[in-house]
Design a protein around this motif. Structure first.
Motif, mmCIF file in Angstrom:
data_model
loop_
_atom_site.group_PDB
_atom_site.id
_atom_site.type_symbol
_atom_site.label_atom_id
_atom_site.label_comp_id
_atom_site.label_asym_id
_atom_site.label_seq_id
_atom_site.Cartn_x
_atom_site.Cartn_y
_atom_site.Cartn_z
ATOM 1 N N GLU A 41 0.828 -1.206 0.000
ATOM 2 C CA GLU A 41 0.000 0.000 0.000
ATOM 3 C C GLU A 41 0.864 1.258 0.000
ATOM 4 O O GLU A 41 0.582 2.218 -0.717
ATOM 5 C CB GLU A 41 -0.940 -0.010 1.211
ATOM 6 C CG GLU A 41 -1.853 1.191 1.283
ATOM 7 C CD GLU A 41 -2.836 1.300 0.120
ATOM 8 O OE1 GLU A 41 -3.367 2.415 -0.099
ATOM 9 O OE2 GLU A 41 -3.079 0.303 -0.570
ATOM 10 N N ARG A 42 1.925 1.251 0.802
ATOM 11 C CA ARG A 42 2.821 2.405 0.837
ATOM 12 C C ARG A 42 3.435 2.648 -0.532
ATOM 13 O O ARG A 42 3.479 3.785 -1.014
ATOM 14 C CB ARG A 42 3.935 2.196 1.865
ATOM 15 C CG ARG A 42 4.920 3.369 1.911
ATOM 16 C CD ARG A 42 6.227 3.020 2.572
ATOM 17 N NE ARG A 42 6.857 1.905 1.882
ATOM 18 C CZ ARG A 42 7.831 1.168 2.395
ATOM 19 N NH1 ARG A 42 8.272 1.413 3.607
ATOM 20 N NH2 ARG A 42 8.374 0.187 1.717
ATOM 21 N N ASP A 43 3.899 1.593 -1.188
ATOM 22 C CA ASP A 43 4.504 1.735 -2.511
ATOM 23 C C ASP A 43 3.505 2.266 -3.528
ATOM 24 O O ASP A 43 3.847 3.068 -4.391
ATOM 25 C CB ASP A 43 5.087 0.397 -2.978
ATOM 26 C CG ASP A 43 6.276 -0.043 -2.130
ATOM 27 O OD1 ASP A 43 6.817 0.785 -1.353
ATOM 28 O OD2 ASP A 43 6.659 -1.222 -2.227
ATOM 29 N N ALA A 44 2.246 1.840 -3.432
ATOM 30 C CA ALA A 44 1.211 2.329 -4.346
ATOM 31 C C ALA A 44 0.944 3.811 -4.111
ATOM 32 O O ALA A 44 0.801 4.578 -5.074
ATOM 33 C CB ALA A 44 -0.071 1.530 -4.164
ATOM 34 N N VAL A 45 0.892 4.236 -2.864
ATOM 35 C CA VAL A 45 0.674 5.644 -2.550
ATOM 36 C C VAL A 45 1.833 6.487 -3.035
ATOM 37 O O VAL A 45 1.643 7.545 -3.642
ATOM 38 C CB VAL A 45 0.438 5.833 -1.032
ATOM 39 C CG1 VAL A 45 0.477 7.297 -0.647
ATOM 40 C CG2 VAL A 45 -0.872 5.201 -0.614
ATOM 41 N N ALA A 47 3.909 5.794 -5.475
ATOM 42 C CA ALA A 47 3.870 5.810 -6.936
ATOM 43 C C ALA A 47 2.802 6.797 -7.439
ATOM 44 O O ALA A 47 3.032 7.510 -8.412
ATOM 45 C CB ALA A 47 3.587 4.413 -7.478
ATOM 46 N N ASP A 48 1.657 6.836 -6.754
ATOM 47 C CA ASP A 48 0.591 7.765 -7.153
ATOM 48 C C ASP A 48 1.003 9.210 -6.961
ATOM 49 O O ASP A 48 0.682 10.072 -7.777
ATOM 50 C CB ASP A 48 -0.684 7.498 -6.349
ATOM 51 C CG ASP A 48 -1.417 6.251 -6.822
ATOM 52 O OD1 ASP A 48 -1.104 5.732 -7.925
ATOM 53 O OD2 ASP A 48 -2.317 5.790 -6.082
ATOM 54 N N THR A 49 1.731 9.485 -5.889
ATOM 55 C CA THR A 49 2.126 10.873 -5.632
ATOM 56 C C THR A 49 3.258 11.322 -6.543
ATOM 57 O O THR A 49 3.441 12.511 -6.753
ATOM 58 C CB THR A 49 2.535 11.084 -4.156
ATOM 59 O OG1 THR A 49 3.630 10.236 -3.840
ATOM 60 C CG2 THR A 49 1.374 10.801 -3.223
ATOM 61 N N GLN A 50 4.001 10.371 -7.103
ATOM 62 C CA GLN A 50 5.103 10.724 -7.989
ATOM 63 C C GLN A 50 4.694 10.760 -9.458
ATOM 64 O O GLN A 50 5.470 11.160 -10.301
ATOM 65 C CB GLN A 50 6.262 9.744 -7.799
ATOM 66 C CG GLN A 50 6.903 9.887 -6.429
ATOM 67 C CD GLN A 50 8.030 8.884 -6.217
ATOM 68 O OE1 GLN A 50 8.231 7.973 -6.997
ATOM 69 N NE2 GLN A 50 8.768 9.063 -5.128
ATOM 70 N N SER A 51 3.461 10.344 -9.761
ATOM 71 C CA SER A 51 2.976 10.365 -11.144
ATOM 72 C C SER A 51 2.613 11.790 -11.527
ATOM 73 O O SER A 51 2.114 12.549 -10.696
ATOM 74 C CB SER A 51 1.740 9.474 -11.297
ATOM 75 O OG SER A 51 2.051 8.158 -10.999
#
Length: 52
Positions: A41-45, A47-51
């Protein structure tokens, strides 16, 4: 992990049972299952903030 911290975690019984079943299915300890799911979940968050 470079450093580990111990915590006490209180879960609803139904969530505990579900996590324990998921851990067994994945051949992980309950602790490892919780850590795995939090890291995913942390990695997904992140990744979303860096997109863009």
């Amino acid at each position: 992990m470079d450093e580990e911290k111990r915590i006490t975690l209180r879960l609803p019984a139904a969530l505990h049972e579900w996590l324990a079943a998921q851990a067994k299915s994945a051949r992980r300890s309950l602790n490892s299952e919780i850590v795995y799911r939090l890291e995913v979940e942390r990695d997904a968050v992140v990744a979303d903030t860096q997109s863009p």
